[in-house]
Scaffold this motif. Structure first.
Motif, PDB file in Angstrom:
ATOM      1  N   GLY A   1       0.815  -1.209   0.000  1.00 18.95           N
ATOM      2  CA  GLY A   1       0.000   0.000   0.000  1.00 18.95           C
ATOM      3  C   GLY A   1       0.849   1.259   0.000  1.00 18.95           C
ATOM      4  O   GLY A   1       2.047   1.228   0.292  1.00 18.95           O
ATOM      5  N   ASP A   2       0.200   2.392  -0.309  1.00 17.78           N
ATOM      6  CA  ASP A   2       0.927   3.655  -0.413  1.00 17.78           C
ATOM      7  C   ASP A   2       0.855   4.442   0.892  1.00 17.78           C
ATOM      8  O   ASP A   2       0.274   4.000   1.887  1.00 17.78           O
ATOM      9  CB  ASP A   2       0.379   4.493  -1.574  1.00 17.78           C
ATOM     10  CG  ASP A   2      -1.125   4.745  -1.461  1.00 17.78           C
ATOM     11  OD1 ASP A   2      -1.677   4.584  -0.346  1.00 17.78           O
ATOM     12  OD2 ASP A   2      -1.747   5.102  -2.475  1.00 17.78           O
ATOM     13  N   ASP A   3       1.451   5.632   0.868  1.00 16.28           N
ATOM     14  CA  ASP A   3       1.504   6.463   2.075  1.00 16.28           C
ATOM     15  C   ASP A   3       0.118   6.903   2.524  1.00 16.28           C
ATOM     16  O   ASP A   3      -0.136   7.047   3.727  1.00 16.28           O
ATOM     17  CB  ASP A   3       2.385   7.692   1.824  1.00 16.28           C
ATOM     18  CG  ASP A   3       3.853   7.329   1.657  1.00 16.28           C
ATOM     19  OD1 ASP A   3       4.234   6.222   2.099  1.00 16.28           O
ATOM     20  OD2 ASP A   3       4.606   8.141   1.085  1.00 16.28           O
ATOM     21  N   VAL A   4      -0.778   7.120   1.561  1.00 18.16           N
ATOM     22  CA  VAL A   4      -2.136   7.544   1.912  1.00 18.16           C
ATOM     23  C   VAL A   4      -2.829   6.453   2.727  1.00 18.16           C
ATOM     24  O   VAL A   4      -3.497   6.730   3.729  1.00 18.16           O
ATOM     25  CB  VAL A   4      -2.949   7.867   0.637  1.00 18.16           C
ATOM     26  CG1 VAL A   4      -4.409   8.154   0.990  1.00 18.16           C
ATOM     27  CG2 VAL A   4      -2.337   9.050  -0.095  1.00 18.16           C
ATOM     28  N   TYR A   5      -2.645   5.211   2.290  1.00 19.99           N
ATOM     29  CA  TYR A   5      -3.276   4.102   3.013  1.00 19.99           C
ATOM     30  C   TYR A   5      -2.706   3.968   4.420  1.00 19.99           C
ATOM     31  O   TYR A   5      -3.449   3.811   5.396  1.00 19.99           O
ATOM     32  CB  TYR A   5      -3.084   2.792   2.249  1.00 19.99           C
ATOM     33  CG  TYR A   5      -3.725   1.618   2.945  1.00 19.99           C
ATOM     34  CD1 TYR A   5      -5.084   1.378   2.811  1.00 19.99           C
ATOM     35  CD2 TYR A   5      -2.980   0.785   3.779  1.00 19.99           C
ATOM     36  CE1 TYR A   5      -5.686   0.319   3.471  1.00 19.99           C
ATOM     37  CE2 TYR A   5      -3.574  -0.274   4.442  1.00 19.99           C
ATOM     38  CZ  TYR A   5      -4.932  -0.501   4.278  1.00 19.99           C
ATOM     39  OH  TYR A   5      -5.528  -1.538   4.945  1.00 19.99           O
TER      40      TYR A   5
ATOM     41  N   LYS B   1      -3.978   6.391   6.872  1.00 13.21           N
ATOM     42  CA  LYS B   1      -5.289   5.991   7.403  1.00 13.21           C
ATOM     43  C   LYS B   1      -5.121   4.972   8.525  1.00 13.21           C
ATOM     44  O   LYS B   1      -5.790   5.048   9.562  1.00 13.21           O
ATOM     45  CB  LYS B   1      -6.151   5.422   6.276  1.00 13.21           C
ATOM     46  CG  LYS B   1      -7.529   4.970   6.733  1.00 13.21           C
ATOM     47  CD  LYS B   1      -8.408   4.579   5.560  1.00 13.21           C
ATOM     48  CE  LYS B   1      -7.957   3.291   4.919  1.00 13.21           C
ATOM     49  NZ  LYS B   1      -8.951   2.801   3.913  1.00 13.21           N
ATOM     50  N   VAL B   2      -4.216   4.017   8.318  1.00 15.09           N
ATOM     51  CA  VAL B   2      -3.953   3.014   9.354  1.00 15.09           C
ATOM     52  C   VAL B   2      -3.414   3.682  10.616  1.00 15.09           C
ATOM     53  O   VAL B   2      -3.800   3.329  11.739  1.00 15.09           O
ATOM     54  CB  VAL B   2      -2.964   1.950   8.840  1.00 15.09           C
ATOM     55  CG1 VAL B   2      -2.570   0.990   9.958  1.00 15.09           C
ATOM     56  CG2 VAL B   2      -3.565   1.181   7.667  1.00 15.09           C
ATOM     57  N   ALA B   3      -2.532   4.667  10.429  1.00 15.80           N
ATOM     58  CA  ALA B   3      -1.959   5.370  11.579  1.00 15.80           C
ATOM     59  C   ALA B   3      -3.035   6.115  12.360  1.00 15.80           C
ATOM     60  O   ALA B   3      -2.971   6.208  13.597  1.00 15.80           O
ATOM     61  CB  ALA B   3      -0.880   6.342  11.104  1.00 15.80           C
ATOM     62  N   ARG B   4      -4.036   6.647  11.670  1.00 14.50           N
ATOM     63  CA  ARG B   4      -5.140   7.332  12.349  1.00 14.50           C
ATOM     64  C   ARG B   4      -6.009   6.340  13.119  1.00 14.50           C
ATOM     65  O   ARG B   4      -6.556   6.667  14.178  1.00 14.50           O
ATOM     66  CB  ARG B   4      -5.989   8.088  11.330  1.00 14.50           C
ATOM     67  CG  ARG B   4      -5.299   9.290  10.703  1.00 14.50           C
ATOM     68  CD  ARG B   4      -6.131   9.867   9.570  1.00 14.50           C
ATOM     69  NE  ARG B   4      -7.456  10.288  10.028  1.00 14.50           N
ATOM     70  CZ  ARG B   4      -8.439  10.663   9.203  1.00 14.50           C
ATOM     71  NH1 ARG B   4      -8.233  10.656   7.891  1.00 14.50           N
ATOM     72  NH2 ARG B   4      -9.605  11.039   9.688  1.00 14.50           N
ATOM     73  N   ALA B   5      -6.138   5.132  12.586  1.00 12.89           N
ATOM     74  CA  ALA B   5      -6.982   4.123  13.241  1.00 12.89           C
ATOM     75  C   ALA B   5      -6.287   3.479  14.432  1.00 12.89           C
ATOM     76  O   ALA B   5      -6.956   3.032  15.379  1.00 12.89           O
ATOM     77  CB  ALA B   5      -7.372   3.049  12.226  1.00 12.89           C
TER      78      ALA B   5
END
Length: 257
Positions: free
Chosen positions: A129-133, A136-140
């Motif tokens: 996955g890319d940095d954008v994905y 999102k994981v880091a926010r979750a």
């Protein structure tokens, strides 16, 4: 002679119920990948070979009490967990005008025998996955932590000859064969042969006239143990008596990122 063409081979006509557009399945065009585990309450469908690989590892790991694919969703806007489809629908309506990622769905929930729990993100090596994905994981992640579901990332090795990738399916299949093939007589013969120390698969099968397919059964039942994280189940794998210990089946850490 009738001029009416035979129905066999005739191209079907479109109708109001069939517009010629292929109906999309619940998996959005992706074939379902299925497996079975009593720890997951029977049959389960996952979205990829990587997830099936992880399901196999969870099924054989003696520390895992239960697991579930895609068990819940994380609302990144309200920073809360969504456990039902209705809660998800309400959150979607509420955030429909919000720009950017709004939700994150974990791939698995693990319930451990010691009472702890984890959420799992699954990836295939080379397709992480890319940095954008990952943003999102880091926010979750902190939301999951706050709700008692620390997030772990497991990666399917790209190398098809990787020992854990090779061994996982054979061991998973063996869990369903123990009752059929493991007998007290077999366990006693193997115990006597291995009492003096480690022996290779090739030597054990030769000395006891065993089929190589029985080795995974002996491994998952705790009769024998071996270094399954670093060596495939083959003739050169060194085996020793496990005396019921199943720690050699704890392979998750070997593919954790």
């Amino acid at each position: 002679m009738s001029r009416t063409p035979a129905p066999y081979g005739r191209r079907g006509r479109q109708s109001a119920a069939n517009t010629g557009i292929r109906p999309t399945a619940s998996t959005y065009g992706k074939a379902k990948v299925g497996t079975y585990s009593e720890k997951a309450s029977g049959h389960l469908n996952v979205e990829s070979d990587a997830e099936r690989f992880v399901a196999h590892l969870l099924a054989i790991d003696p520390r895992v009490r239960a697991f579930q694919p895609q068990p819940f969703c994380v609302d990144l806007i309200d920073q809360r967990m969504l456990f039902t489809k209705e809660a998800m629908r309400e959150a979607w309506r509420k955030h429909r005008d919000v720009q950017g990622p709004k939700f994150y769905t974990v791939d698995f929930r693990i319930d451990w025998l010691d009472g702890l729990r984890h959420a799992v993100e699954v990836k295939a090596e080379g397709f992480e996955g890319d940095d954008v994905y990952w943003d999102k994981v880091a926010r979750a992640r902190p939301i999951l932590d706050a709700n008692g579901y620390p997030l772990r990332t497991l990666v399917l090795p790209a190398n098809t000859a990787h020992p854990i990738r090779m061994n996982a399916r054979a061991l998973k299949q063996a869990t369903h064969q123990v009752r059929t093939y493991l007998t007290d007589e077999l366990a006693e013969r193997v115990t006597r042969r291995c009492a003096d120390g480690p022996v290779t698969v090739r030597t054990l099968c030769s000395d006891l006239d065993l089929l190589p397919g029985l080795i995974p059964v002996l491994l998952v039942s705790g009769v024998l143990g071996g270094n399954l994280a670093h060596h495939t189940i083959c003739g050169t794998l060194e085996l020793s008596l496990a005396y019921g210990d199943l720690s050699h089946l704890c392979l998750l850490e070997g593919v954790e990122k």
